[in-house]
Write a protein that holds these residues in place. Sequence first.
Motif, PDB file in Angstrom:
ATOM      1  N   GLN A  97       0.823  -1.208   0.000  1.00 17.55           N
ATOM      2  CA  GLN A  97       0.000   0.000   0.000  1.00 17.55           C
ATOM      3  C   GLN A  97       0.858   1.259   0.000  1.00 17.55           C
ATOM      4  O   GLN A  97       0.535   2.235  -0.681  1.00 17.55           O
ATOM      5  CB  GLN A  97      -0.967   0.003   1.189  1.00 17.55           C
ATOM      6  CG  GLN A  97      -2.021   1.078   1.109  1.00 17.55           C
ATOM      7  CD  GLN A  97      -2.885   0.955  -0.136  1.00 17.55           C
ATOM      8  OE1 GLN A  97      -3.393  -0.114  -0.460  1.00 17.55           O
ATOM      9  NE2 GLN A  97      -3.045   2.044  -0.860  1.00 17.55           N
ATOM     10  N   VAL A  98       1.949   1.242   0.741  1.00 18.73           N
ATOM     11  CA  VAL A  98       2.853   2.398   0.761  1.00 18.73           C
ATOM     12  C   VAL A  98       3.454   2.612  -0.634  1.00 18.73           C
ATOM     13  O   VAL A  98       3.503   3.744  -1.137  1.00 18.73           O
ATOM     14  CB  VAL A  98       3.956   2.232   1.836  1.00 18.73           C
ATOM     15  CG1 VAL A  98       5.074   3.236   1.655  1.00 18.73           C
ATOM     16  CG2 VAL A  98       3.346   2.338   3.231  1.00 18.73           C
ATOM     17  N   ILE A  99       3.913   1.542  -1.259  1.00 17.87           N
ATOM     18  CA  ILE A  99       4.495   1.650  -2.603  1.00 17.87           C
ATOM     19  C   ILE A  99       3.458   2.174  -3.595  1.00 17.87           C
ATOM     20  O   ILE A  99       3.744   3.080  -4.388  1.00 17.87           O
ATOM     21  CB  ILE A  99       5.071   0.293  -3.065  1.00 17.87           C
ATOM     22  CG1 ILE A  99       6.263  -0.086  -2.199  1.00 17.87           C
ATOM     23  CG2 ILE A  99       5.457   0.337  -4.548  1.00 17.87           C
ATOM     24  CD1 ILE A  99       6.722  -1.539  -2.360  1.00 17.87           C
ATOM     25  N   ILE A 100       2.239   1.628  -3.533  1.00 17.65           N
ATOM     26  CA  ILE A 100       1.166   2.061  -4.438  1.00 17.65           C
ATOM     27  C   ILE A 100       0.833   3.533  -4.199  1.00 17.65           C
ATOM     28  O   ILE A 100       0.716   4.319  -5.141  1.00 17.65           O
ATOM     29  CB  ILE A 100      -0.105   1.191  -4.247  1.00 17.65           C
ATOM     30  CG1 ILE A 100       0.162  -0.251  -4.662  1.00 17.65           C
ATOM     31  CG2 ILE A 100      -1.303   1.769  -4.988  1.00 17.65           C
ATOM     32  CD1 ILE A 100       0.327  -0.480  -6.130  1.00 17.65           C
ATOM     33  N   THR A 101       0.672   3.909  -2.940  1.00 12.25           N
ATOM     34  CA  THR A 101       0.321   5.299  -2.620  1.00 12.25           C
ATOM     35  C   THR A 101       1.412   6.258  -3.084  1.00 12.25           C
ATOM     36  O   THR A 101       1.119   7.274  -3.730  1.00 12.25           O
ATOM     37  CB  THR A 101       0.073   5.454  -1.104  1.00 12.25           C
ATOM     38  OG1 THR A 101      -1.022   4.604  -0.743  1.00 12.25           O
ATOM     39  CG2 THR A 101      -0.265   6.887  -0.744  1.00 12.25           C
ATOM     40  N   LEU A 102       2.649   5.931  -2.754  1.00  8.92           N
ATOM     41  CA  LEU A 102       3.754   6.798  -3.189  1.00  8.92           C
ATOM     42  C   LEU A 102       3.830   6.869  -4.710  1.00  8.92           C
ATOM     43  O   LEU A 102       3.967   7.954  -5.286  1.00  8.92           O
ATOM     44  CB  LEU A 102       5.087   6.294  -2.629  1.00  8.92           C
ATOM     45  CG  LEU A 102       5.303   6.456  -1.134  1.00  8.92           C
ATOM     46  CD1 LEU A 102       6.591   5.752  -0.702  1.00  8.92           C
ATOM     47  CD2 LEU A 102       5.352   7.923  -0.748  1.00  8.92           C
ATOM     48  N   GLY A 103       3.741   5.728  -5.359  1.00  7.37           N
ATOM     49  CA  GLY A 103       3.892   5.682  -6.808  1.00  7.37           C
ATOM     50  C   GLY A 103       2.748   6.319  -7.572  1.00  7.37           C
ATOM     51  O   GLY A 103       2.970   7.069  -8.525  1.00  7.37           O
ATOM     52  N   VAL A 104       1.519   6.022  -7.145  1.00 12.81           N
ATOM     53  CA  VAL A 104       0.345   6.484  -7.897  1.00 12.81           C
ATOM     54  C   VAL A 104      -0.079   7.895  -7.499  1.00 12.81           C
ATOM     55  O   VAL A 104      -0.406   8.716  -8.357  1.00 12.81           O
ATOM     56  CB  VAL A 104      -0.831   5.487  -7.733  1.00 12.81           C
ATOM     57  CG1 VAL A 104      -2.110   6.025  -8.377  1.00 12.81           C
ATOM     58  CG2 VAL A 104      -0.465   4.134  -8.336  1.00 12.81           C
ATOM     59  N   GLN A 105      -0.066   8.189  -6.200  1.00  8.86           N
ATOM     60  CA  GLN A 105      -0.614   9.456  -5.747  1.00  8.86           C
ATOM     61  C   GLN A 105       0.420  10.558  -5.551  1.00  8.86           C
ATOM     62  O   GLN A 105       0.055  11.732  -5.524  1.00  8.86           O
ATOM     63  CB  GLN A 105      -1.421   9.230  -4.468  1.00  8.86           C
ATOM     64  CG  GLN A 105      -2.615   8.325  -4.732  1.00  8.86           C
ATOM     65  CD  GLN A 105      -3.377   7.943  -3.479  1.00  8.86           C
ATOM     66  OE1 GLN A 105      -3.067   8.382  -2.379  1.00  8.86           O
ATOM     67  NE2 GLN A 105      -4.379   7.110  -3.648  1.00  8.86           N
ATOM     68  N   LEU A 106       1.685  10.198  -5.412  1.00  6.32           N
ATOM     69  CA  LEU A 106       2.705  11.232  -5.221  1.00  6.32           C
ATOM     70  C   LEU A 106       3.660  11.337  -6.416  1.00  6.32           C
ATOM     71  O   LEU A 106       3.798  12.410  -7.002  1.00  6.32           O
ATOM     72  CB  LEU A 106       3.499  10.978  -3.935  1.00  6.32           C
ATOM     73  CG  LEU A 106       2.695  11.076  -2.635  1.00  6.32           C
ATOM     74  CD1 LEU A 106       3.555  10.708  -1.432  1.00  6.32           C
ATOM     75  CD2 LEU A 106       2.124  12.472  -2.455  1.00  6.32           C
TER      76      LEU A 106
END
Length: 156
Positions: A97-106
């Motif tokens: 989830q951290v990787i997805i959030t960082l990658g997709v949303q940031l």
Amino acid sequence: METIKKFITKYYEQLAYLFFGGIATLLNVVVFAVFQLLFGTGFASGIGNVIDNIICILFAYWTNRTFVFRSQNHGKAALKEFGQFVFFRLLTLVMDQVIITLGVQLIGPAIGFAVDASGQAAGAAQLWAMGVKLVSQVIVILSNYVFSKLFTFKKH
């Protein structure tokens, strides 16, 4: 033919993990893609990713216990094994989830792959999100194998 048989016998656990891990990863990516198609990238990379991971955790436990590590635990030992498996998979769910959030949303919006306020994304941003998901899955699979081998299904 004998050489292949020896290779499979010697590396059964790793080969089985790759095979069933590949199926679990495919399931994970397909569910992510379906959520992205039906509900948008925002949902798929948020709560959809959590739901996706829960489905895959249950599938992975069954395949790892049954086919990869061939666990013979029953009763309290099997319950402890399941608890450890879920604990470590929840750790890698958080990692995912951290990787997805960082990658997709940031990172995505910073390099031009933005998801709008409603969670929708254009073609390139959807592709970017899927790429982030695939990179995350490589990291998660390696971590899950180490946790399963060293802690959950360790041979006594």
